[in-house]
Scaffold this active site. Structure first.
Site, mmCIF file in Angstrom:
data_model
loop_
_atom_site.group_PDB
_atom_site.id
_atom_site.type_symbol
_atom_site.label_atom_id
_atom_site.label_comp_id
_atom_site.label_asym_id
_atom_site.label_seq_id
_atom_site.Cartn_x
_atom_site.Cartn_y
_atom_site.Cartn_z
ATOM 1 N N ASP A 1 -31.109 -5.884 -8.232
ATOM 2 C CA ASP A 1 -31.760 -4.760 -7.543
ATOM 3 C C ASP A 1 -30.873 -3.508 -7.556
ATOM 4 O O ASP A 1 -29.682 -3.571 -7.878
ATOM 5 C CB ASP A 1 -32.087 -5.186 -6.098
ATOM 6 C CG ASP A 1 -33.371 -4.556 -5.592
ATOM 7 O OD1 ASP A 1 -33.745 -3.471 -6.084
ATOM 8 O OD2 ASP A 1 -33.995 -5.133 -4.690
ATOM 9 N N ASP B 1 -42.604 -2.173 -5.228
ATOM 10 C CA ASP B 1 -42.571 -2.900 -3.951
ATOM 11 C C ASP B 1 -43.954 -2.931 -3.318
ATOM 12 O O ASP B 1 -44.172 -3.632 -2.333
ATOM 13 C CB ASP B 1 -41.580 -2.238 -2.982
ATOM 14 C CG ASP B 1 -40.157 -2.734 -3.208
ATOM 15 O OD1 ASP B 1 -39.984 -3.749 -3.907
ATOM 16 O OD2 ASP B 1 -39.223 -2.100 -2.685
HETATM 17 C C1 GLA Z 1 -35.958 -3.950 -2.891
HETATM 18 C C2 GLA Z 1 -36.791 -4.849 -3.757
HETATM 19 C C3 GLA Z 1 -37.557 -5.827 -2.890
HETATM 20 C C4 GLA Z 1 -36.560 -6.628 -2.084
HETATM 21 C C5 GLA Z 1 -35.680 -5.711 -1.269
HETATM 22 C C6 GLA Z 1 -34.572 -6.483 -0.583
HETATM 23 O O1 GLA Z 1 -36.732 -3.116 -2.111
HETATM 24 O O2 GLA Z 1 -37.664 -4.100 -4.548
HETATM 25 O O3 GLA Z 1 -38.358 -6.663 -3.660
HETATM 26 O O4 GLA Z 1 -35.793 -7.409 -2.956
HETATM 27 O O5 GLA Z 1 -35.087 -4.720 -2.069
HETATM 28 O O6 GLA Z 1 -33.759 -5.679 0.177
#
Ligand code: GLA
Length: 746
Positions: free
Chosen positions: A487, A557
């Site tokens: 990430d 997301d």
């Molecule tokens: C990002 C990712 C999510 C999740 C969060 C965790 O927003 O896109 O899918 O993994 O971080 O903090």
């Protein structure tokens, strides 16, 4: 060959600029079956692959002049020898009116230069002319040099014979004996044929709202697509397509398209010049760029890929999908299919622990999930987003025995194990930051702007690069981890690199991304069974650069299944559905508070690589039964969805009530169709679906996966029937969905 003798010859030839036959060009070209030919008589390079011809040559001035890019031409088609075009009055010198493959900024160039240099004596004039070339199979390199200084540029062209997609890059070499500063450095310029009726497609967005397909007519002036944010960005994606004419037809019309392979600051400039020529220039973003090249050093630009089709924007995306699978993704040309995953993020947030994750893993396994991913919250002092990033050891309260027991449990359930990491970031509240506050991007004495309470580690630094690599290498060596969700949850601010000499600090834009690629490459080499997902708060780092190291991506997301229809629609213009992770999450969805059925959510996600992110602790036995059935169905169509040819039957854009996609398997034996209804209005029936990509004479048997077709629908019929008579689905109400397959009879 070298330039000097050619120049004399060219001067004579250019005076007699006659129409030349390409068959004779071909005869005088190199022997063998290479798709790249050079005609020494006319000084023309011709690349033919699949349905595309790409032609350029050296004109009498020594410029590398673009001649043609489009549908494949006959070998004997005539083509004029390259000759510089006249300027326009005293205001537009010929360098601006002559379309060129790669230009230096000098000699009155007003179009976007591919390369701009400041020399130590203050001189900033750069005029690049052809010197020599080599052809080796699918690769062509053309060397150019400044007319006076020993600045060399080596242009690389590589053709993919199965799609006709070209890959270009440039390497700038300093043989002047003194350092100079590269201020702008693009990979290539693509020149389109002269026309006035071009429309540009591009992809824009923001966090949780990525992949909006935009379309605009091109006019004289410049459209700049770019990231100044450090990573690739949610805001613009480094992809473009330019269509001629204004057909709304997915499968007809001429389209030129391309994408950049770079995960740092990038720019694609689409310019219609005063001579009404359309040129597309892409590479490093010139904003705040300044790369000092010492004598003997070279700088290689990112790759800029581009292709052409006369079968519409739909075929442009299908070509890109095929190209990504065949040439870009890890394990290409046969990257493994994506497993059905479960991810804990939306279910348990930061509140992960051994017992809780094991319980979720058991439930996930019971519905046919193949990979269990523990998301954020497992490491350091991570209980929310204020602390822990940088400290990549299991939190001792949550995992008193380390990750071993959970991983063993997941494996014993027949699933692979995935783990969330965000290795390029640090929370100020972490052991790492307390020890190394100088490791982050910053300008001394200036505030360090936090986003989500975190700062960006300067991966351009050798010590930070080594730390990130060793941390992950040891995590992967000590634990039987099969997958990393990698990430990146913020963009850059204060991009300073104070440890570097002042004139070297702007190299951060190049060196950071190179080091990231090198970490990924080495990790993959040392742990070949480990797969990696590129995630950046959703779709903030998706591009053809990172995709050489990432098996899949998290497009957004936003997991609202209705929003996902347009998100996924936009995504697939540039990237294959085979890497597009799509989770079924809870209803009402957190983004829009929208309520949808489990079936609707599943069918929305089954158009890509299926995952589940719902809180399974809240599911009823009926939910489990439904999910089990749909996961099993997905596995029967997975190869078709992830590797097949995608046809967009009805677009979800512009407030459409309907949306439908069709996937035709590589071998043509299976067709999967998904249809979605936002809400019925005035009692109108669902639009009849007319399928594409079928063999007219073959017979296909219908299987409804979910939903109903009208009672008079045949159980089996010819490809001609499904294409021309179509199929009527019964879809009424709000947020309804249906899916079916057609299986070709032997
Ligand atoms: C990002 C990712 C999510 C999740 C969060 C965790 O927003 O896109 O899918 O993994 O971080 O903090």
């Amino acid at each position: 060959m070298t330039w000097r003798p050619i120049r004399r010859m060219l001067l004579i030839l250019s005076l007699t600029a006659s129409l030349m036959g390409f068959s004779s060009a071909a005869q005088s070209a190199q022997s063998g079956s290479t798709p790249i030919r050079y005609d020494a008589r006319t000084h023309v390079f011709r690349i033919d692959a699949k349905n595309v011809s790409y032609i350029f040559g050296v004109n009498a001035a020594g410029e590398l002049q673009s001649i043609y890019w489009g549908a494949r031409l006959g070998t004997s088609d005539p083509f004029p020898q390259p000759h510089a075009l006249p300027g326009w009055a005293s205001f537009d010198p010929s360098v601006n009116t002559t379309p060129q493959e790669f230009t230096g900024w000098g000699a009155g160039l007003y179009t976007t230069p591919d390369l701009k240099i400041t020399f130590p004596d203050g001189n900033r004039d750069l005029v690049l002319h052809y010197v020599s070339h080599t052809i080796d199979g699918d690769d062509l390199t053309v060397t150019m040099q400044d007319i006076e200084r020993k600045v060399f540029v080596v242009l690389d062209y590589r053709i993919d014979e199965s799609t006709g997609i070209l890959r270009r890059s440039a390497t700038i070499e300093n043989r002047t004996g003194k350092p100079f500063t590269i201020e702008e450095s693009f990979a290539a310029t693509w020149n389109l044929p002269p026309a006035d009726d071009y429309r540009l497609y591009d992809l824009t967005g923001r966090w949780a709202g990525e992949w909006n397909l935009q379309r605009q007519a091109l006019h004289p002036g410049k459209v700049v697509l770019e990231s100044r944010r450090g990573p690739t960005s949610h805001a613009n994606n480094p992809w473009f397509a330019i269509e001629r004419g204004s057909s709304d037809d997915q499968d007809h019309g001429q389209v030129w398209f391309g994408a950049l392979g770079w995960s740092g600051n990038w720019q694609i400039a689409v310019e219609q010049t005063q001579a009404r020529q359309v040129r597309v220039t892409g590479g490093f973003n010139p904003f705040d760029f300044g790369y000092v090249l010492a004598p003997g050093e070279s700088l290689k630009t990112p790759y800029f890929y581009a292709g052409y089709t006369s079968h519409g924007i739909g075929e442009a995306s299908r070509l890109l999908h095929r190209f990504e699978i065949a040439e870009i993704l890890p394990h290409h040309p046969h990257p493994p299919l994506r497993p059905v995953v479960y991810d804990s993020w939306e279910a348990t947030g930061f509140q992960v622990n051994e017992a809780g994750q094991e319980a979720l893993a058991e439930k996930a396994a019971s519905i046919g999930v193949e990979r269990f991913i523990m998301d954020d919250g497992w490491f350091g002092q991570r209980n929310d987003d204020h602390a822990g990033l940088g400290d990549w050891y299991p939190n001792p309260q949550k995992f008193p025995h380390g990750l071993g027991p959970l991983i063993a449990k997941v494996h014993s359930l027949g699933m692979s194990f995935g783990l969330w990491v965000e290795p390029e970031m640090v929370n100020p509240d972490s052991e790492l930051y307390r020890k190394h506050p100088d490791w982050v991007l910053h300008f001394p004495g200036r505030p360090r702007s936090e986003e989500r309470n975190q700062l960006v580690l300067n991966v351009a630094r050798p010590d930070v690069k080594a730390y990130v690599f060793h941390t992950l290498d040891s995590l992967l060596s000590k634990n039987r981890i099969d997958f990393l969700k990698w990430d990146y949850n913020r963009n850059w601010s204060e991009p300073g690199w104070p440890a570097a000499a002042p004139d070297q600090q702007k190299k951060v834009y190049v060196q950071y991304t190179r080091n990231l690629y090198s970490i990924l490459q080495e990790l993959r080499a040392r742990h070949p069974h480990v797969e990696i997902e590129s995630c950046s708060g959703g779709g903030g780092r998706v591009d053809l650069g990172i995709l050489r190291y990432a098996d899949e991506v998290w497009p957004s997301d936003n997991t609202d299944p209705f929003d996902r229809l347009s998100i996924q629609n936009g995504f697939t213009y540039a990237y294959t559905p085979g890497i597009m992770m799509a989770w079924v999450t809870d209803s009402p969805n957190w983004v829009n508070n929208r309520v949808t059925s489990l079936t609707y959510r599943f069918l929305s996600s089954m158009q890509g690589a299926l995952g589940i992110g719902a809180n399974l602790n809240k599911w009823t036995p009926a939910d489990f039964a439904k999910a089990r059935a749909l996961v099993a169905q997905y596995k029967t169509i997975r190869a078709t969805v992830q590797r097949g040819a995608l046809y967009r039957l009805i677009s979800p854009l512009h407030g459409s009530e309907h949306s439908a996609t069709e996937y035709v398997a590589r071998d043509g034996k299976q067709v999967a169709v998904f249809a979605f209804l936002h809400s019925s209005q005035m009692g109108y029936p669902y639009p009849r679906l007319y399928l594409r990509g079928l063999q007219a004479g073959a017979r296909y048997r219908l299987h409804m996966l979910d939903g109903q077709a009208s009672p008079d629908t045949p159980a089996a019929a010819s490809g001609a029937y499904w294409t021309s008579a179509g199929i009527q689905l019964i879809l009424r109400g709000d947020f309804q969905a249906a899916a079916f397959t057609l299986e070709r009879e032997p």
